[in-house]
Scaffold this motif. Structure first.
Motif, short mmCIF file in Angstrom:
data_model
loop_
_atom_site.label_atom_id
_atom_site.label_comp_id
_atom_site.label_asym_id
_atom_site.label_seq_id
_atom_site.Cartn_x
_atom_site.Cartn_y
_atom_site.Cartn_z
N GLU A 78 0.84 -1.19 0.00
CA GLU A 78 0.00 0.00 0.00
C GLU A 78 0.87 1.24 0.00
O GLU A 78 2.05 1.20 0.41
CB GLU A 78 -0.92 -0.01 1.21
N PRO A 79 0.36 2.38 -0.47
CA PRO A 79 1.17 3.60 -0.57
C PRO A 79 1.85 4.00 0.74
O PRO A 79 3.04 4.33 0.73
CB PRO A 79 0.15 4.65 -1.01
N ALA A 80 1.12 3.98 1.84
CA ALA A 80 1.70 4.41 3.12
C ALA A 80 2.87 3.52 3.51
O ALA A 80 3.91 4.01 3.98
CB ALA A 80 0.63 4.38 4.22
N GLU A 81 2.72 2.23 3.29
CA GLU A 81 3.78 1.28 3.64
C GLU A 81 5.03 1.51 2.79
O GLU A 81 6.15 1.54 3.30
CB GLU A 81 3.26 -0.15 3.42
N VAL A 82 4.84 1.69 1.49
CA VAL A 82 5.97 1.88 0.57
C VAL A 82 6.68 3.21 0.84
O VAL A 82 7.91 3.26 0.96
CB VAL A 82 5.49 1.82 -0.89
N LEU A 83 5.92 4.28 0.96
CA LEU A 83 6.52 5.59 1.19
C LEU A 83 7.23 5.64 2.53
O LEU A 83 8.32 6.22 2.65
CB LEU A 83 5.44 6.68 1.12
N ARG A 84 6.64 5.03 3.54
CA ARG A 84 7.26 5.01 4.87
C ARG A 84 8.61 4.28 4.81
O ARG A 84 9.61 4.77 5.35
CB ARG A 84 6.31 4.33 5.87
N ALA A 85 8.63 3.13 4.17
CA ALA A 85 9.87 2.34 4.08
C ALA A 85 10.93 3.08 3.26
O ALA A 85 12.12 3.07 3.61
CB ALA A 85 9.57 0.99 3.45
N TYR A 86 10.51 3.74 2.19
CA TYR A 86 11.45 4.46 1.35
C TYR A 86 12.08 5.64 2.09
O TYR A 86 13.31 5.83 2.05
CB TYR A 86 10.74 4.95 0.09
N ILE A 87 11.27 6.41 2.77
CA ILE A 87 11.79 7.56 3.51
C ILE A 87 12.75 7.11 4.61
O ILE A 87 13.82 7.70 4.80
CB ILE A 87 10.62 8.38 4.10
N ARG A 88 12.41 6.05 5.31
CA ARG A 88 13.30 5.54 6.35
C ARG A 88 14.63 5.08 5.76
O ARG A 88 15.71 5.31 6.33
CB ARG A 88 12.64 4.40 7.12
N ALA A 89 14.58 4.42 4.62
CA ALA A 89 15.80 3.94 3.97
C ALA A 89 16.67 5.11 3.53
O ALA A 89 17.90 5.09 3.67
CB ALA A 89 15.46 3.06 2.78
N LYS A 90 16.05 6.18 3.02
CA LYS A 90 16.81 7.34 2.58
C LYS A 90 17.45 8.07 3.77
O LYS A 90 18.57 8.57 3.67
CB LYS A 90 15.91 8.30 1.81
N ILE A 91 16.76 8.12 4.88
CA ILE A 91 17.34 8.73 6.08
C ILE A 91 18.52 7.89 6.58
O ILE A 91 19.56 8.43 7.00
CB ILE A 91 16.27 8.89 7.19
N ARG A 92 18.40 6.57 6.51
CA ARG A 92 19.51 5.70 6.93
C ARG A 92 20.74 5.94 6.07
O ARG A 92 21.87 5.91 6.56
CB ARG A 92 19.10 4.23 6.87
N ILE A 93 20.54 6.18 4.78
CA ILE A 93 21.67 6.46 3.91
C ILE A 93 22.37 7.76 4.33
O ILE A 93 23.60 7.84 4.39
CB ILE A 93 21.20 6.55 2.44
N SER A 94 21.58 8.78 4.64
CA SER A 94 22.16 10.05 5.09
C SER A 94 22.91 9.89 6.41
O SER A 94 23.89 10.60 6.66
CB SER A 94 21.07 11.12 5.23
N ARG A 95 22.44 8.96 7.24
CA ARG A 95 23.11 8.71 8.52
C ARG A 95 24.36 7.85 8.34
O ARG A 95 25.43 8.19 8.89
CB ARG A 95 22.14 8.00 9.48
N ASP A 96 24.25 6.77 7.60
CA ASP A 96 25.33 5.78 7.52
C ASP A 96 26.33 6.04 6.41
O ASP A 96 27.44 5.51 6.44
CB ASP A 96 24.73 4.38 7.33
N HIS A 97 25.95 6.82 5.41
CA HIS A 97 26.83 7.08 4.27
C HIS A 97 26.87 8.58 3.98
O HIS A 97 26.77 9.00 2.82
CB HIS A 97 26.34 6.32 3.03
N ALA A 98 27.03 9.38 5.01
CA ALA A 98 26.92 10.83 4.86
C ALA A 98 27.93 11.39 3.87
O ALA A 98 27.58 12.19 2.99
CB ALA A 98 27.08 11.52 6.21
#
Length: 207
Positions: A78-98
């Motif tokens: 569902e849209p909420a599930e996909v968007l939520r997972a994508y945003i979290r993954a992008k934040i993790r990239i900014s944290r772990d691969h700054a």
């Protein structure tokens, strides 16, 4: 022997990410990368042959996480599930691969001269797929009729800023550096803004 090789390559790649992020490609010296890695300068050439190859390796180190972050768009959900997972993954990239994220952003701002055409096509293809998926949800009435391109650009900007402007964010928040709670708060805030702002229907099934 292989473990020593892998360790040295990792040290050089991490140091190169930091140097390229701080100085850019042109101003970065191979000797500075070697000094930062704590290795002799010839080791950089031994493992990576040239500064150009090393720069491309830094870019490659962030391309795969970026493609993996978009994986929710390639699966049913569902849209909420996909968007939520994508945003979290992008934040993790900014944290772990700054640092690598900063290098990638700078590369894109200059027209991606060092990214291979194959990688550019792969990244653009995934972005087009993500946008088409959002448009599909809009067509199904599962979210508001926002411009899907600009929604994607907004998510990129909101998540990337935690890599590009980490010093400024730390300064404004009065912290020496951001911690896990800061990244969690960032993810939750962006998710809330996107889901509420786009009137995403929670609990709706979507192909």
């Amino acid at each position: 022997m292989s473990s020593i090789r892998e360790r040295n390559q990792e040290l050089i790649l991490r140091a190169a990410s930091q140097e390229f992020a701080e100085k850019g490609f042109a101003a970065t010296k191979t000797s500075d990368i070697a000094d930062r890695a704590g290795l002799p300068k010839p080791n950089v050439y031994y493992y990576f042959k040239s500064k150009e190859n090393l720069y491309r390796e830094v870019l490659e180190s962030i391309v795969e996480p970026l493609l993996e972050a978009a994986e929710p768009f390639n699966q049913p959900g569902e849209p909420a599930e996909v968007l939520r997972a994508y945003i979290r993954a992008k934040i993790r990239i900014s944290r772990d691969h700054a640092c690598a994220s900063k290098v990638f952003a700078n590369e894109i701002m200059h027209g991606a001269p060092h990214l291979s055409p194959e990688r550019v096509a792969q990244l653009n293809g995934q972005a087009s797929h993500n946008i088409a998926r959002i448009q599909g949800w809009i067509d199904q009435g599962l979210m508001a009729a926002v411009d899907p391109h600009h929604l994607m650009f907004s998510i990129w900007a909101a998540t990337q800023t935690y890599a590009d402007f980490d010093w400024q964010i730390s300064t404004v928040t009065g912290k020496a550096s951001l911690d896990d709670s800061d990244y969690e708060a960032a993810a939750e805030t962006i998710i809330r803004l996107v889901l509420k702002g786009c009137d995403v229907r929670e609990g709706s099934s979507a192909a």
